[in-house]
Motif scaffolding. Structure first.
Motif, PDB file in Angstrom:
ATOM      1  N   LEU A   1      -4.865  12.019   4.302  1.00 37.48           N
ATOM      2  CA  LEU A   1      -4.231  10.892   3.928  1.00 37.48           C
ATOM      3  C   LEU A   1      -4.793  10.206   2.791  1.00 37.48           C
ATOM      4  O   LEU A   1      -6.226  10.460   2.471  1.00 37.48           O
ATOM      5  CB  LEU A   1      -3.904   9.686   4.807  1.00 37.48           C
ATOM      6  CG  LEU A   1      -2.756   9.733   5.737  1.00 37.48           C
ATOM      7  CD1 LEU A   1      -3.056  11.033   6.805  1.00 37.48           C
ATOM      8  CD2 LEU A   1      -2.747   8.776   6.660  1.00 37.48           C
ATOM      9  N   GLY A   2      -4.389  10.027   1.802  1.00 37.89           N
ATOM     10  CA  GLY A   2      -4.920   9.068   0.623  1.00 37.89           C
ATOM     11  C   GLY A   2      -3.908   7.934   0.322  1.00 37.89           C
ATOM     12  O   GLY A   2      -2.824   7.856   0.467  1.00 37.89           O
ATOM     13  N   ALA A   3      -4.722   6.782  -0.083  1.00 36.42           N
ATOM     14  CA  ALA A   3      -4.098   5.603  -0.407  1.00 36.42           C
ATOM     15  C   ALA A   3      -4.447   4.876  -1.512  1.00 36.42           C
ATOM     16  O   ALA A   3      -5.507   5.060  -1.942  1.00 36.42           O
ATOM     17  CB  ALA A   3      -4.626   4.510   0.847  1.00 36.42           C
TER      18      ALA A   3
ATOM     19  N   CYS B   1      -2.958   7.691  -8.515  1.00 39.18           N
ATOM     20  CA  CYS B   1      -3.951   7.143  -7.750  1.00 39.18           C
ATOM     21  C   CYS B   1      -4.174   7.653  -6.451  1.00 39.18           C
ATOM     22  O   CYS B   1      -4.936   8.005  -5.747  1.00 39.18           O
ATOM     23  CB  CYS B   1      -4.164   5.749  -7.772  1.00 39.18           C
ATOM     24  SG  CYS B   1      -4.541   5.074  -9.503  1.00 39.18           S
ATOM     25  N   ALA B   2      -2.666   7.522  -5.657  1.00 35.46           N
ATOM     26  CA  ALA B   2      -2.790   7.894  -4.212  1.00 35.46           C
ATOM     27  C   ALA B   2      -3.013   9.470  -4.042  1.00 35.46           C
ATOM     28  O   ALA B   2      -3.771   9.931  -3.216  1.00 35.46           O
ATOM     29  CB  ALA B   2      -1.390   7.580  -3.687  1.00 35.46           C
TER      30      ALA B   2
ATOM     31  N   ALA C   1       0.789  -1.169   0.004  1.00 26.01           N
ATOM     32  CA  ALA C   1       0.062  -0.029  -0.152  1.00 26.01           C
ATOM     33  C   ALA C   1       0.803   1.161   0.106  1.00 26.01           C
ATOM     34  O   ALA C   1       1.900   1.316   0.675  1.00 26.01           O
ATOM     35  CB  ALA C   1      -0.964   0.086   1.375  1.00 26.01           C
ATOM     36  N   LEU C   2       0.330   2.193  -0.683  1.00 22.71           N
ATOM     37  CA  LEU C   2       1.175   3.726  -0.743  1.00 22.71           C
ATOM     38  C   LEU C   2       0.157   4.416  -0.230  1.00 22.71           C
ATOM     39  O   LEU C   2      -0.926   4.744  -0.534  1.00 22.71           O
ATOM     40  CB  LEU C   2       1.438   4.018  -2.234  1.00 22.71           C
ATOM     41  CG  LEU C   2       1.750   5.320  -2.223  1.00 22.71           C
ATOM     42  CD1 LEU C   2       2.911   5.750  -1.663  1.00 22.71           C
ATOM     43  CD2 LEU C   2       2.064   5.764  -4.011  1.00 22.71           C
TER      44      LEU C   2
ATOM     45  N   PHE D   1      -8.183   5.222  -2.951  1.00 23.30           N
ATOM     46  CA  PHE D   1      -8.479   5.426  -4.123  1.00 23.30           C
ATOM     47  C   PHE D   1      -9.637   4.695  -4.793  1.00 23.30           C
ATOM     48  O   PHE D   1      -9.791   3.568  -4.556  1.00 23.30           O
ATOM     49  CB  PHE D   1      -7.104   5.087  -5.343  1.00 23.30           C
ATOM     50  CG  PHE D   1      -7.424   5.085  -6.675  1.00 23.30           C
ATOM     51  CD1 PHE D   1      -7.488   6.452  -7.397  1.00 23.30           C
ATOM     52  CD2 PHE D   1      -7.823   3.986  -7.420  1.00 23.30           C
ATOM     53  CE1 PHE D   1      -8.048   6.457  -8.775  1.00 23.30           C
ATOM     54  CE2 PHE D   1      -8.044   4.238  -8.801  1.00 23.30           C
ATOM     55  CZ  PHE D   1      -8.303   5.241  -9.431  1.00 23.30           C
ATOM     56  N   GLU D   2     -10.550   5.543  -5.514  1.00 23.93           N
ATOM     57  CA  GLU D   2     -11.723   4.984  -6.237  1.00 23.93           C
ATOM     58  C   GLU D   2     -11.682   5.383  -7.474  1.00 23.93           C
ATOM     59  O   GLU D   2     -11.260   6.554  -7.874  1.00 23.93           O
ATOM     60  CB  GLU D   2     -12.995   5.351  -5.211  1.00 23.93           C
ATOM     61  CG  GLU D   2     -12.957   4.782  -4.233  1.00 23.93           C
ATOM     62  CD  GLU D   2     -14.249   5.443  -3.170  1.00 23.93           C
ATOM     63  OE1 GLU D   2     -14.845   6.453  -4.015  1.00 23.93           O
ATOM     64  OE2 GLU D   2     -14.223   5.181  -1.987  1.00 23.93           O
TER      65      GLU D   2
END
Length: 825
Positions: free
Chosen positions: A520-522, A538-539, A429-430, A557-558
């Motif tokens: 935060l975004g993953a 994406c992140a 995961a990032l 991410f979606e």
């Protein structure tokens, strides 16, 4: 190290203003800036020279404060100054510096103080056997705070002296390096001179340059030496003792008596020639060179390793007394020694009396002490150099402020992780982390507080991760985290929430409790992306969603997030195709005089009424316009419309128009303004152009030229958002701005924040002292108005009086203010 050598002249030194003898031409620029800042004979103020005028020299400078009864203190030091002085922190007491550097600074200050002008001192030191010189320039400053202040400039000279070569060429002992030349039968027929020092050339009556790589037989006085070397070779071949190594010959009518030393290694002969008549003088000279040499040296037995002599520098290096040292063997210094060290150069680790380890280079040479063979060793301590090399290696892969990985390390790690994940071995995961409200801390408490926050934030994140994970600082207040291994989405989300919670805990800084948050975004590899670039995108989209949703949010991410980016691209397309005359409109926010309550004018604010979307916020389309280059066309439209509208107002009202950095930097900005004023018939003095401080950073000369051209046209120039980031006092001195605009972030907190109140008070006071008007933005409450009135702020604008209104609303405001000025007291 030696004491500083004030105002020493050298062959390469250049005479510069103030009788400063320096090796560097550009130091003259520092001196001229200091002189230019002297007004009516007074010393330059600390705020101006130390905070704004030194420019590219700032990295090599430090500010030193002298206060009676207290230690002299380095308030702040540039990174290159810190590296030269060995400072681990940018602020420290002067006494922590190495003695020679500390003495050089004190010496320069002692010279500069009575003279009230810059003075230079030199600092000498020995680094890896080379004599290095650092120029230390002290420039006295004035300051409204207690104590004496000096700007200290330090730069090493490029020229260095090879101490070992100097010592060899300064000796009266002749030294030759010879290569034996054999005949067909294997007998030595001559010797080729590979190296010869000045003393050997003098003793043989030849020129050192002429003899280098020539045959020894070509020197008539060397015939006896050749025979002696032949006899030594025969003796060695038969395993018998060599004959007496003494030689006599006639040279210039005098008898020369030499003692000859021969050492043979793989066919190479090292030959020493000693004039016996001068032996006692030579021994005295050697003793002086040995005992007083700043380079550590010792002499030991060639066979047993016991020490015969040691100089003071070596005793200081190893922390032992003379008697204690001479009772040791080589194994006591070098516990891992395997046999006795041979002559020559080698890298080794030695141990001091305190048990600490030193990385050293040992230069060993075989000598004779009486009739016994011995070894003379010269020691160069490279411990600090190795630490510096290790530090450089560390900085190449880590962020220097927080100690976590840097962008380079992150790029390498994510490429490897994606390759492994795509191969089906290890998904990961990032996470991207962006701090909330970080800019507010920098704006109110300064960059030191911001740095403290970043350091503690990185530490809090690191404590929540496993050893296999990686955290890196990508720049500013943005961090990235690689979570290796097949973690579930629930595990990643749990960790993200723990990170948000940890960062949101209060941070202590100099008595303040600082509160920030994190968004935060993953993204997950390889599920969301199969290459590093796409995974980062994406992140980043997930992080963008978190920032948009508010503080302290986290999102995975979606796929639909891509739709948002497509919408942004569509908005960009619509902006490019927009009919500016039909879709753009100006709104106007009144500017009110605090003292009289009179209407002073309006600030023009552009709005975009998109046919499909309705009213689009400037926060959405202005950045797009700057990125795409549309800002120039929009800027021209705004100028034309604002000037046209203002020309219909009473002649005592001004119109303020914001200028983008992109507009300001394009070459025709002044002409665009001139044309807009001419077309409208507006008096240029009624137009005020607002520029932000960041506009001024790119090119000082070009900026001042544009500002000067605008002044010639007759328009007024206001410095917007003053104090939020890059204020340069030198600009306020070099260009007469019409107005300083206090940013709304300071006005908002003046009733609750001592720091914001102090900043507002300082800006108003600075403007008053320089004869520049001040305007406070974002005034929304009566309490804020009262505080600004007490501080004698010139003008105000904000929702307390009126939000931005269209042209009709502006006309109504003008009508209501004519002859009926409101009271703001």
């Amino acid at each position: 190290m030696t004491a500083p050598d004030p105002l020493e002249h050298s062959a390469r030194a250049k005479e510069l203003p103030g009788d400063i003898a320096t090796e560097f031409d550009d130091v003259g620029l520092v001196l001229r800036r200091w002189q230019a800042a002297c007004i009516d004979g007074a010393l330059p103020p600390y705020e101006e020279l130390a905070l704004g005028s030194v420019g590219r020299f700032a990295d090599e400078m430090a500010v030193v404060r002298l206060h009676p009864g207290k230690d002299s203190f380095i308030l702040r030091a540039g990174p290159r100054f810190s590296a030269i002085a060995g400072l681990s922190e940018p602020a420290a007491v002067l006494s922590v510096l190495p003695f020679a550097f500390q003495r050089a600074i004190s010496g320069a200050i002692d010279l500069a103080r009575p003279a009230a002008r810059p003075r230079l001192a030199l600092c000498r030191s020995i680094v890896d056997g080379m004599v290095s010189t650092v120029e230390v320039l002290a420039l006295p400053l004035s300051c409204r705070w207690p104590g004496e202040y000096f700007l200290i400039f330090a730069r090493p000279r490029k020229s260095q002296i090879d101490l070992a070569r100097l010592l060899i060429n300064s000796t009266d002992e002749g030294i030759l390096a010879l290569s034996a030349l054999e005949s067909v039968g294997g007998e030595t027929r001559d010797y080729q001179v590979l190296s010869i020092n000045n003393a050997a050339a003098r003793l043989l009556g030849v020129s050192a340059e002429d003899m280098r790589f020539r045959l020894l037989s070509q020197a008539s006085a060397a015939c006896g030496l050749s025979r002696l070397l032949d006899e030594c070779g025969v003796a060695r071949a038969h395993g018998v003792a060599a004959p007496s190594l003494e030689l006599e010959y006639q040279l210039g009518g005098e008898t020369v008596s030499l003692q000859v030393g021969v050492a043979e290694t793989d066919g190479l002969l090292a030959v020493t020639l000693t004039d016996i008549r001068e032996i006692r003088n030579r021994e005295t000279l050697f003793r002086s060179l040995f005992d007083d040499n700043p380079v550590p040296m010792y002499v030991r037995q060639a066979d047993g390793g016991a020490f015969l002599n040691v100089n003071t520098a070596a005793l200081n290096l190893y922390g032992r007394g003379r008697g204690e040292f001479l009772a040791l063997g080589i194994a006591d210094l070098e516990p891992d020694v395997a046999g006795l060290p041979a002559s020559g150069e080698r890298f080794v680790r030695h141990r001091t009396a305190a048990g600490s380890e030193l990385d050293v280079i040992e230069y060993a040479r075989n000598i004779q002490v009486g009739s016994a063979p011995a070894t003379l060793s010269t020691i160069v301590d490279i411990t600090e150099r190795k630490r510096a090399e290790d530090r450089i290696s560390f900085l190449a892969h880590h962020d220097p402020l927080t100690g976590v990985g840097n962008r380079t390390t992150f790029s390498q790690e994510i490429e490897e992780a994606v390759t492994t994940a795509v191969a089906g071995h290890q998904p990961f995961a990032l996470l991207l982390v962006d701090l909330d409200d970080f800019k507010a801390v920098n704006d109110t408490l300064g960059h030191a507080a911001g740095d403290s926050l970043l350091i503690e934030t990185a530490d809090r994140i690191r404590k929540l991760l496993r050893r296999s994970d990686l955290v890196a600082r990508l720049g500013g207040d943005e961090f990235a985290i690689l979570l290796r291994g097949a973690l579930s989405r629930a595990d990643v989300e749990t960790l993200a929430k723990r990170i948000i919670q940890a960062i949101s805990e209060p941070h202590a800084y100099e008595g303040h409790k600082l509160s920030i948050g994190a968004s935060l975004g993953a993204a997950i590899a390889p599920a969301d992306a199969r290459d590093a670039g796409t995974l980062l995108k994406c992140a980043d989209l997930a992080l963008y969603r978190s920032k948009r949703d508010g503080k302290g949010a986290f999102h995975f991410f979606e796929p639909e997030m891509d739709a948002e980016m497509r919408d942004r691209r569509e908005l960009e397309f619509e902006l490019r195709c927009a009919d500016l005359d039909r879709e753009l409109e100006l709104h106007y926010q009144p500017i009110i005089s605090v003292k009289t309550g009179a209407l002073r004018g309006f600030e023009a604010l552009v709005r975009w009424r998109n046919p499909r979307r309705g009213m689009v916020s400037p926060a959405e389309f202005i950045p797009l316009a700057e990125e795409t280059g549309m800002i120039e066309a929009i800027g021209r439209w705004v100028l034309d419309e604002a000037c046209r509208r203002a020309s219909t107002w009473p002649e005592d009202l001004v119109i303020a128009v914001n200028a983008s950095a992109v507009q300001f930097r394009q070459g025709q900005f002044a002409e665009t303004i001139s044309q807009a004023v001419a077309r409208s018939g507006l008096d240029p003095s009624r137009l005020e152009i607002e520029i932000t401080e960041s506009v001024l950073l790119a090119d000082t000369g070009a900026n001042l030229a544009v500002l000067q051209r605008l002044k010639e046209i007759g328009v007024r120039i206001a410095l917007d958002d003053f104090g939020t980031g890059y204020s340069s006092m030198s600009y306020l001195r070099r260009f007469p701005f019409s107005r300083l605009k206090i940013d709304r972030s300071f006005v908002r907190d003046i009733g609750s924040s001592r720091e914001s109140m102090a900043i507002v008070r300082a800006i108003i006071g600075l403007g008053a002292n320089l004869g520049i008007d001040t305007t406070a933005e974002g005034v929304e409450t009566g309490a804020q108005l009262e505080l600004l009135r007490q501080e004698r702020c010139g003008e105000i604008q904000g929702f307390l009086f009126s939000p931005p209104v269209d042209g009709t609303g502006a006309a109504e405001i003008i009508a209501s203010y004519r002859g009926n000025e409101v009271q703001v007291a």
